[in-house]
Motif scaffolding. Sequence first.
Motif, PDB file in Angstrom:
ATOM      1  N   PRO A 218     -23.809  -3.328  -1.207  1.00 33.49           N
ATOM      2  CA  PRO A 218     -23.584  -2.853  -2.819  1.00 33.49           C
ATOM      3  C   PRO A 218     -22.122  -2.837  -2.874  1.00 33.49           C
ATOM      4  O   PRO A 218     -21.384  -3.998  -3.404  1.00 33.49           O
ATOM      5  N   ALA A 219     -21.602  -2.721  -2.099  1.00 33.57           N
ATOM      6  CA  ALA A 219     -19.513  -2.961  -1.134  1.00 33.57           C
ATOM      7  C   ALA A 219     -19.833  -4.721  -1.729  1.00 33.57           C
ATOM      8  O   ALA A 219     -18.359  -5.170  -1.611  1.00 33.57           O
ATOM      9  N   ALA A 220     -21.002  -4.840  -0.566  1.00 32.67           N
ATOM     10  CA  ALA A 220     -20.261  -6.596  -0.702  1.00 32.67           C
ATOM     11  C   ALA A 220     -20.802  -7.763  -1.768  1.00 32.67           C
ATOM     12  O   ALA A 220     -19.348  -8.079  -1.509  1.00 32.67           O
ATOM     13  N   LEU A 221     -21.214  -7.093  -2.623  1.00 38.50           N
ATOM     14  CA  LEU A 221     -21.729  -7.986  -3.514  1.00 38.50           C
ATOM     15  C   LEU A 221     -20.464  -7.552  -4.593  1.00 38.50           C
ATOM     16  O   LEU A 221     -19.735  -8.957  -4.755  1.00 38.50           O
ATOM     17  N   ALA A 222     -20.219  -6.336  -4.590  1.00 33.45           N
ATOM     18  CA  ALA A 222     -18.803  -6.108  -5.378  1.00 33.45           C
ATOM     19  C   ALA A 222     -17.261  -6.877  -4.803  1.00 33.45           C
ATOM     20  O   ALA A 222     -16.558  -7.408  -4.867  1.00 33.45           O
ATOM     21  N   GLN A 223     -17.015  -7.019  -3.594  1.00 35.07           N
ATOM     22  CA  GLN A 223     -16.306  -7.568  -2.825  1.00 35.07           C
ATOM     23  C   GLN A 223     -16.175  -9.189  -3.482  1.00 35.07           C
ATOM     24  O   GLN A 223     -14.843  -9.723  -3.235  1.00 35.07           O
ATOM     25  N   ARG A 224     -17.292  -9.516  -3.174  1.00 30.90           N
ATOM     26  CA  ARG A 224     -17.532 -11.058  -3.704  1.00 30.90           C
ATOM     27  C   ARG A 224     -17.265 -11.617  -4.613  1.00 30.90           C
ATOM     28  O   ARG A 224     -17.177 -12.450  -4.487  1.00 30.90           O
ATOM     29  N   THR A 225     -17.779 -10.953  -5.565  1.00 28.48           N
ATOM     30  CA  THR A 225     -17.951 -11.660  -6.642  1.00 28.48           C
ATOM     31  C   THR A 225     -16.885 -10.606  -8.378  1.00 28.48           C
ATOM     32  O   THR A 225     -16.358 -11.007  -8.878  1.00 28.48           O
ATOM     33  N   GLY A 226     -16.129  -9.486  -7.404  1.00 32.41           N
ATOM     34  CA  GLY A 226     -14.969  -9.170  -7.841  1.00 32.41           C
ATOM     35  C   GLY A 226     -15.645  -7.823  -9.382  1.00 32.41           C
ATOM     36  O   GLY A 226     -15.150  -7.558 -10.412  1.00 32.41           O
ATOM     37  N   ALA A 227     -16.673  -7.910  -9.194  1.00 38.04           N
ATOM     38  CA  ALA A 227     -17.562  -7.472  -9.817  1.00 38.04           C
ATOM     39  C   ALA A 227     -17.666  -5.562  -9.494  1.00 38.04           C
ATOM     40  O   ALA A 227     -17.034  -5.082  -7.995  1.00 38.04           O
TER      41      ALA A 227
END
Length: 312
Positions: A218-227
């Motif tokens: 969850p954190a990695a995806l938000a970090q990568r995409t700006g979501a």
Amino acid sequence: MRERLVDGGFAAGWAVLKVLPEPLVKRLGDGLADFTWRRQGKGVRQLEANLARVRPQASLLELRELSRAGMRSYLRYWMEAFRLPAWNDRKIADSVRVDGIEHLVTAMEANRGAVLALPHMANWDLAGVWVVRHLGYKFTTVAERLKPESLFHRFMAYREGLGMEVLALTGSDMSVIATLAKRLRAGKLVCLIGDRDLSEAGLPVRFFGEAARMPAGPAALAQRTGAALLPVSLWYEGPVMRARIHPPIEVPQGADRQAQKAEMTQAMADIWAAEIAAHPQDWHMLQKFWVADLPRRPKPSAAPEAAGEAAS
């Protein structure tokens, strides 16, 4: 043989329970929960051990009563899951109350995309179908591969029938992670269960004062995409399920990427710990969770972040 029996039991649940009167299904669920609780099997004993961390001052009698309530909550989840495909929009709307909707709507209207990160609380499938039917946001999630394969396909069909896009996750599957990131960059919604690591590459957190691991996804995806990374908590309150969408956890400034993920995951853990402490009977954790309880394993080699555990 055991796998065939398990698969047959789930097939019967989806075929039969959805046509029975709701009061009868509730009595069946409570009765099965109480029977299982009295038998004190492995899952119930582990649930009580986990609840002892949540409520360290509780007496043995209080823990027993709390675990009984926990088993009733857990069986309520399954009874609802078997009936959910037959629920109409009015029934779903009447069964859920949500606080903090504005955090999700703001992210989606800004075309930012969002990651809803949920713990194993109450009924995450009901929360998902409410988002699809009430808010109109279809989303992508992941599913852990189950045995037998026929049971895995039943769960895939069940969740797809509720309006979810379901990706099969096996270990650190880069194609799954890439698809989730693609959805988020397109301003879409991703929902992940994030309170228990199954990848052997989880991030260390402090949870009720002890070491645990949670998925980096969850954190990695938000970090990568700006979501927007939006933690969610769920609990039952009488006949309805309550949900709270918490404010977004932003990517910290001035830290390296690994430290950012660790800080964001710890922030989620802190939010969930507070909510689980308030509603411990609705945390469906019948498995070993804390590092101290887990068997020692070789340190994993460097691997991509797991997307997050499936709701299973």
